[in-house]
Write a protein that holds these residues in place. Sequence first.
Motif, PDB file in Angstrom:
ATOM      1  N   ALA A 114      31.696  29.875  34.639  1.00 51.54           N
ATOM      2  CA  ALA A 114      32.869  30.226  35.487  1.00 51.54           C
ATOM      3  C   ALA A 114      32.684  29.735  36.929  1.00 51.54           C
ATOM      4  CB  ALA A 114      32.924  31.758  35.510  1.00 51.54           C
ATOM      5  N   ILE A 115      34.144  29.686  37.593  1.00 56.21           N
ATOM      6  CA  ILE A 115      33.998  28.881  38.889  1.00 56.21           C
ATOM      7  C   ILE A 115      34.583  29.787  39.864  1.00 56.21           C
ATOM      8  CG2 ILE A 115      34.842  26.890  39.942  1.00 56.21           C
ATOM      9  CD1 ILE A 115      34.524  25.302  37.565  1.00 56.21           C
ATOM     10  N   GLU A 116      33.972  30.100  40.832  1.00 55.66           N
ATOM     11  CA  GLU A 116      34.519  30.909  41.943  1.00 55.66           C
ATOM     12  C   GLU A 116      35.502  30.126  42.848  1.00 55.66           C
ATOM     13  OE1 GLU A 116      33.123  34.412  45.251  1.00 55.66           O
ATOM     14  OE2 GLU A 116      31.721  32.749  44.276  1.00 55.66           O
ATOM     15  N   LEU A 117      36.527  30.461  43.080  1.00 54.51           N
ATOM     16  CA  LEU A 117      37.645  29.916  44.096  1.00 54.51           C
ATOM     17  C   LEU A 117      37.832  30.958  45.343  1.00 54.51           C
ATOM     18  CD1 LEU A 117      40.387  28.317  41.566  1.00 54.51           C
ATOM     19  CD2 LEU A 117      38.366  27.360  42.587  1.00 54.51           C
ATOM     20  N   ASP A 118      38.674  30.504  46.306  1.00 51.69           N
ATOM     21  CA  ASP A 118      38.695  31.388  47.345  1.00 51.69           C
ATOM     22  C   ASP A 118      39.309  32.832  47.002  1.00 51.69           C
ATOM     23  OD1 ASP A 118      37.945  29.541  49.167  1.00 51.69           O
ATOM     24  OD2 ASP A 118      40.036  28.798  49.641  1.00 51.69           O
ATOM     25  N   ASP A 119      40.351  32.910  46.152  1.00 50.29           N
ATOM     26  CA  ASP A 119      40.994  34.134  45.678  1.00 50.29           C
ATOM     27  C   ASP A 119      40.619  34.506  44.269  1.00 50.29           C
ATOM     28  OD1 ASP A 119      42.168  34.445  48.337  1.00 50.29           O
ATOM     29  OD2 ASP A 119      43.710  33.007  47.579  1.00 50.29           O
ATOM     30  N   PHE A 120      40.262  33.651  43.254  1.00 58.48           N
ATOM     31  CA  PHE A 120      40.128  33.980  42.081  1.00 58.48           C
ATOM     32  C   PHE A 120      38.743  33.612  41.388  1.00 58.48           C
ATOM     33  CE2 PHE A 120      44.367  32.532  42.810  1.00 58.48           C
ATOM     34  CZ  PHE A 120      45.253  33.514  42.259  1.00 58.48           C
ATOM     35  N   ASP A 159      31.116  36.496  31.228  1.00 62.30           N
ATOM     36  CA  ASP A 159      29.782  37.098  31.586  1.00 62.30           C
ATOM     37  C   ASP A 159      29.363  36.389  32.843  1.00 62.30           C
ATOM     38  OD1 ASP A 159      29.403  38.927  29.429  1.00 62.30           O
ATOM     39  OD2 ASP A 159      27.799  37.498  28.389  1.00 62.30           O
ATOM     40  N   CYS A 160      29.574  34.910  33.088  1.00 59.30           N
ATOM     41  CA  CYS A 160      29.309  34.344  34.347  1.00 59.30           C
ATOM     42  C   CYS A 160      30.417  34.862  35.266  1.00 59.30           C
ATOM     43  CB  CYS A 160      29.407  32.762  34.240  1.00 59.30           C
ATOM     44  SG  CYS A 160      28.109  32.088  33.049  1.00 59.30           S
ATOM     45  N   ALA A 161      31.651  34.950  34.921  1.00 60.33           N
ATOM     46  CA  ALA A 161      32.487  35.478  35.805  1.00 60.33           C
ATOM     47  C   ALA A 161      32.286  37.028  36.313  1.00 60.33           C
ATOM     48  CB  ALA A 161      34.045  35.534  35.093  1.00 60.33           C
ATOM     49  N   ALA A 162      31.935  37.801  35.337  1.00 58.91           N
ATOM     50  CA  ALA A 162      31.500  39.171  35.743  1.00 58.91           C
ATOM     51  C   ALA A 162      30.437  39.283  36.902  1.00 58.91           C
ATOM     52  CB  ALA A 162      31.176  40.019  34.403  1.00 58.91           C
ATOM     53  N   ALA A 163      29.557  38.217  36.601  1.00 61.70           N
ATOM     54  CA  ALA A 163      28.365  38.232  37.395  1.00 61.70           C
ATOM     55  C   ALA A 163      28.805  37.783  38.971  1.00 61.70           C
ATOM     56  CB  ALA A 163      27.174  37.148  36.972  1.00 61.70           C
ATOM     57  N   ILE A 164      29.607  36.551  38.810  1.00 63.77           N
ATOM     58  CA  ILE A 164      30.395  36.368  40.273  1.00 63.77           C
ATOM     59  C   ILE A 164      31.202  37.362  40.874  1.00 63.77           C
ATOM     60  CG2 ILE A 164      31.844  34.834  41.533  1.00 63.77           C
ATOM     61  CD1 ILE A 164      31.396  32.674  39.289  1.00 63.77           C
ATOM     62  N   LYS A 165      31.760  38.222  40.136  1.00 69.34           N
ATOM     63  CA  LYS A 165      32.717  39.283  40.707  1.00 69.34           C
ATOM     64  C   LYS A 165      31.822  40.592  41.190  1.00 69.34           C
ATOM     65  CE  LYS A 165      36.778  42.084  39.334  1.00 69.34           C
ATOM     66  NZ  LYS A 165      37.524  41.879  40.536  1.00 69.34           N
ATOM     67  N   ASN A 167      29.286  40.114  43.139  1.00 69.37           N
ATOM     68  CA  ASN A 167      29.467  39.699  44.565  1.00 69.37           C
ATOM     69  C   ASN A 167      30.566  39.494  45.101  1.00 69.37           C
ATOM     70  OD1 ASN A 167      26.399  39.715  44.420  1.00 69.37           O
ATOM     71  ND2 ASN A 167      26.252  37.738  43.511  1.00 69.37           N
ATOM     72  N   SER A 168      31.760  39.346  44.555  1.00 68.70           N
ATOM     73  CA  SER A 168      33.027  39.244  45.236  1.00 68.70           C
ATOM     74  C   SER A 168      34.138  40.307  44.490  1.00 68.70           C
ATOM     75  CB  SER A 168      33.391  37.720  44.934  1.00 68.70           C
ATOM     76  OG  SER A 168      32.582  37.015  45.729  1.00 68.70           O
ATOM     77  N   PRO A 169      33.794  41.373  44.483  1.00 67.94           N
ATOM     78  CA  PRO A 169      34.578  42.288  43.746  1.00 67.94           C
ATOM     79  C   PRO A 169      36.233  42.342  43.915  1.00 67.94           C
ATOM     80  CG  PRO A 169      33.307  43.460  45.348  1.00 67.94           C
ATOM     81  CD  PRO A 169      32.813  42.147  45.477  1.00 67.94           C
ATOM     82  N   GLU A 170      36.503  41.729  45.113  1.00 69.64           N
ATOM     83  CA  GLU A 170      37.879  41.628  45.498  1.00 69.64           C
ATOM     84  C   GLU A 170      38.633  40.563  44.728  1.00 69.64           C
ATOM     85  OE1 GLU A 170      36.030  38.344  47.976  1.00 69.64           O
ATOM     86  OE2 GLU A 170      35.459  40.645  47.192  1.00 69.64           O
ATOM     87  N   LYS A 171      37.972  39.746  43.880  1.00 65.43           N
ATOM     88  CA  LYS A 171      38.457  38.432  43.563  1.00 65.43           C
ATOM     89  C   LYS A 171      39.011  38.909  41.900  1.00 65.43           C
ATOM     90  CE  LYS A 171      36.332  35.028  46.402  1.00 65.43           C
ATOM     91  NZ  LYS A 171      35.532  33.938  46.618  1.00 65.43           N
ATOM     92  N   GLU A 172      40.176  38.162  41.212  1.00 63.11           N
ATOM     93  CA  GLU A 172      40.545  38.405  40.082  1.00 63.11           C
ATOM     94  C   GLU A 172      39.909  37.540  39.326  1.00 63.11           C
ATOM     95  OE1 GLU A 172      44.843  38.373  37.594  1.00 63.11           O
ATOM     96  OE2 GLU A 172      44.628  37.673  39.856  1.00 63.11           O
ATOM     97  N   ILE A 173      39.358  37.852  38.177  1.00 67.46           N
ATOM     98  CA  ILE A 173      39.049  37.075  36.916  1.00 67.46           C
ATOM     99  C   ILE A 173      40.344  36.426  36.132  1.00 67.46           C
ATOM    100  CG2 ILE A 173      37.755  36.419  34.742  1.00 67.46           C
ATOM    101  CD1 ILE A 173      35.883  38.572  35.849  1.00 67.46           C
ATOM    102  N   VAL A 174      40.775  35.149  35.985  1.00 68.56           N
ATOM    103  CA  VAL A 174      41.911  34.647  35.595  1.00 68.56           C
ATOM    104  C   VAL A 174      41.223  33.751  34.286  1.00 68.56           C
ATOM    105  CG1 VAL A 174      44.023  33.340  35.672  1.00 68.56           C
ATOM    106  CG2 VAL A 174      43.212  34.986  37.544  1.00 68.56           C
TER     107      VAL A 174
END
Length: 243
Positions: A114-120, A159-165, A167-174
């Motif tokens: 999964a890849i973290e961006l500024d908002d997603f 799972d990778c996205a959830a791990a990122i989230k 630490n960044s709960p405000e970001k939406e997983i798309v």
Amino acid sequence: MAVYCIADLHLSLGTGAKKSMEVFGKRWENYEERLKKNWTSLVSPDDTVIIPGDISWATVLEESAADLHFIDSLPGRKILGKGNHDFWWSTMKKHREFFEKEKITTIDFLFNNAIELDDFIVAGSRGWFSDEDNVTLPNDPDFEKINARELSRMKLSLDCAAAIKRNSPEKEIVVFTHFPVVWGDEENKPFTELIRAYGVKRVYFGHIHGAAAVEDPIRIGDLECRLIAADAIGFLPKYVPKL
């Protein structure tokens, strides 16, 4: 720093298979130049464009060089996912080595990650057909085996996205897939149920061509699914708004 997406570029600029999509009708006429013009008029160097599959007609990685250089030359960061026609796709190690050799600097891959961006937070996998009777590929592929493999890859990405989230709960997983998780009366329920279990509200997908009319978005409960195949959206990258 906007996010856009577009699938099914089907580029054929280099030494790979010369299979211009123009044979499929007027909607594909001069499509590579139209894509470049639309992209450069819309996307800035700080933006990100996600391309979930069917990127190049090349059959091996080396033959994809011209197509990948074309994408690299366009503005913005690009995140590529795999499609059913991306036979050039190799291991991530070989991709990194090839990119270093070719000096390709603006392309990343969405594959078992999964890849973290500024908002997603971007997640996804190639996906698969919703039903064995719909498989249109040669050599009679093992439907259940491939579906299970792609479902496993989707879970790994989520799972990778959830791990990122965490630490960044405000970001939406798309989620971005190549195959649709739903189309018409067909739903790949193992995928939609898994995706919804992670709280995902939006899926963008490609693969479907020649659709003259489509409900946009397609809704499965609280899940919104949007078609972003290049010919379906006029070769203009689609903006992903922040909700």
